[in-house]
Design an enzyme around this catalytic site. Structure first.
Site, PDB file in Angstrom:
ATOM      1  N   GLU A  52      26.534 -10.150  -9.010  1.00  6.70           N
ATOM      2  CA  GLU A  52      27.509  -9.355  -8.263  1.00  6.70           C
ATOM      3  C   GLU A  52      27.775 -10.029  -6.931  1.00  6.70           C
ATOM      4  OE1 GLU A  52      26.568  -5.188  -7.781  1.00  6.70           O
ATOM      5  OE2 GLU A  52      27.561  -5.109  -5.818  1.00  6.70           O
ATOM      6  N   GLU A  69      31.825  -4.575   1.824  1.00  6.54           N
ATOM      7  CA  GLU A  69      31.377  -3.197   1.718  1.00  6.54           C
ATOM      8  C   GLU A  69      31.263  -2.650   3.134  1.00  6.54           C
ATOM      9  OE1 GLU A  69      28.476  -2.079  -1.760  1.00  6.54           O
ATOM     10  OE2 GLU A  69      27.720  -3.876  -0.754  1.00  6.54           O
TER      11      GLU A  69
END
Length: 538
Positions: A424, A429
């Site tokens: 990932e 974020e």
């Protein structure tokens, strides 16, 4: 006839008594016939030794001979290394500069595998003259300036004392940025002077820095046991070259060091060298072996904007210039609730209430629905996937406390191997309680330990919820950068053992609450992440 029988019986008794007596004598005088070597003699002959040169001619060559009675083979032991010598003769070449004393043990072995040993000390002279090439590589007549090659993985690292690589820890590119090491500059002068321009601060292990360099300065060691930005002025020491166990070695006087203060030895073994790169190792105060990479290359441009990218051809984009639902040829949806493995509170839908293109931007909308929250999680899985390239996403983030926006990528083999085996890459974020920062993170399954591994950093993004900013990923086979407005803040060393060398697909979403969302504002009604475009260059 009776007398004859008595005579025969007497003779028989005497005979048996005689046999019994002989047997008893043999047992009482039991002889051990095991063959054991004796009289071991060890002699040495140093090549070129005479009255004027008692330790040899500088070649470092010594012939050692062992003889013993009842021996059929021999062994010699030098520095823990056992060498077979069936004839009892062994030649050593000792490659340590100057006069050194070596302890050699000779072992004589018999046919019954019994042995005796004798240890002798030999003082031998080896004459080492550094090559003109090596001196030129290091000095170039004092015009060369060396630095830590911080843009390379493994520029710092350590392993156990006998390791040949940093098998316990190896730094990622830029990992120790702003710690006081990367701005050091080293100059080797041909007259034996060494200068270290520290720019007033250094990085190193807190224990030897405290004992060797003048206390802790009130600093607290970080989680790696290091003092960062330890105040230390520019300094000069002397340096010399020698040969240690056949390896070229740089030795500094007093507290001289190269970029990272480890304490312990001030000898640096040269592992490899070219005209512009030097790989070295040294033993620290704790007996561990530290590794470093130095270079004379110019410092790389920290601006990794499109003009500096190795990728320049736009191969795919979504400009979100057609109003309505997101383009179905580019995007599909993850649907449902259940926390998504992170204790999230929202239910994902494919409704235009939660994802719609308007006014040239994609709007992902998180909102209350009376009993909870709805949102959207768009993905390009099965539609658009890429290996390597420069990914650029221009976006404005939601401001509400408790919202967790993300721009990220998953390996296309996710459905078959699962997470984290798929890998990932989080391009962006943002925590629900910290709206002035963004994070870039990598997740994967570590093959060596067969366990989860992750690495990430954060950067300040004070206007991320009021203005559009560029969130980017520069993805190559050897290094991956996460960038905020074209400035890299995460540098990750990629290699063939990691999952980041195959197709990945995009995900755009807002989660509510959960591990990074935290507590949702009680007055929350809805908020939006706006995405201007998604582009990939290769």
């Amino acid at each position: 006839m009776k007398k004859l029988k008595n005579l025969i019986g007497l003779i028989t008794i005497l005979f048996l008594a005689s046999c019994s007596s002989d047997s008893s004598a043999t047992n009482d005088n039991n002889v051990d016939n095991t063959i054991v070597p004796t009289n071991l003699q060890v002699s040495t002959a140093i090549v070129g030794a005479d009255s004027s040169n008692p330790y040899g001619d500088g070649s470092g060559i010594v012939q050692i001979t062992a003889t013993a009675d009842n021996a059929i083979t021999y062994q010699f032991v030098n520095n823990g290394v056992i060498s077979a010598a069936p004839t009892g003769t062994k030649t050593y070449t000792f490659l340590n500069s100057g006069n050194k004393v070596y302890s050699i043990t000779a072992i004589a072995i018999s046919s019954d595998n019994k042995s005796i040993s004798e240890t002798v000390d030999i003082e031998v002279y080896y004459n080492y003259t550094p090559s003109v090439e090596l001196i030129s590589i290091l000095t170039d007549n004092a015009s060369k300036e060396w630095r830590i090659k911080f843009e390379s993985s493994g520029h710092f690292g350590f392993g156990d004392a006998n390791s040949t690589t940093p098998n316990l820890w190896s730094a990622n590119p830029y990992e120790k940025e702003d710690s006081g090491a990367y701005d050091d500059r080293f100059v080797f002068n041909t007259n034996g002077a060494f200068t270290d321009t520290t720019n007033d601060n250094i990085l190193g292990k807190s224990v030897p820095m405290t004992s060797d360099l003048g206390g802790s300065q009130g600093l607290t060691a970080n989680s790696d046991g290091e003092f960062e930005n330890y105040l230390y002025p520019n300094y000069s020491e002397t340096w010399s070259l020698s040969l240690v166990e056949g390896k070229e070695t740089i030795t500094f006087s007093n507290s001289g060091f190269l970029g990272y203060y480890t304490g312990g030895s001030h000898d640096y073994t040269i592992i490899s060298r070219t005209d512009n790169e030097l790989k070295v190792s040294t033993i620290d105060y704790n007996g561990l072996k530290w590794f470093g990479i130095l270079t004379t290359d110019a410092v790389p441009d920290v601006n990794q904007g499109p003009e500096n990218s190795i990728y320049s051809t736009l191969v795919w984009s979504d400009e979100f210039d057609v109003d309505g639902a997101p383009d179905a040829s580019n995007w599909t949806y993850d649907l449902g609730a259940g926390g998504w493995g992170n204790n999230e509170l929202q239910t994902y839908t494919n409704s235009t209430e939660n994802a719609i293109v308007e006014d040239g931007v994609l709007k992902i909308i998180a909102k209350t629905n009376g009993s909870g929250y709805t949102s959207a999680r768009l993905k390009s899985q099965g539609l658009r996937a890429f290996t390597y390239g420069r990914i650029e996403v221009r976006a404005k983030l939601p401001a509400s406390t408790g919202t967790w926006p993300a721009i990220w990528m998953l390996g296309s083999n996710f459905s078959s191997v699962g997470w984290p085996n798929s890998g990932e890459m989080d391009i962006m974020e943002q925590k629900g309680w910290e709206k002035n920062k963004v994070l870039g993170t990598f997740h994967w399954q570590d093959s060596a330990s067969n366990s989860y591994a992750g690495y990430g950093l954060e950067t300040t993004a004070s206007t991320s919820t009021t203005e559009f900013h560029l969130y980017s990923l520069e993805w190559t086979p050897s290094v991956i950068y996460v960038l905020y407005d074209d400035v890299p803040y995460v540098t990750f060393a990629n290699n063939g053992n990691l999952p980041f060398n195959a197709d990945f697909f995009f995900i755009l979403n807002i989660a509510m609450g959960g591990n990074l969302g935290g507590t949702v504002d009680t007055n929350f009604t809805q908020d939006t992440m706006e995405v201007d475009y998604v582009r990939i260059y290769q």
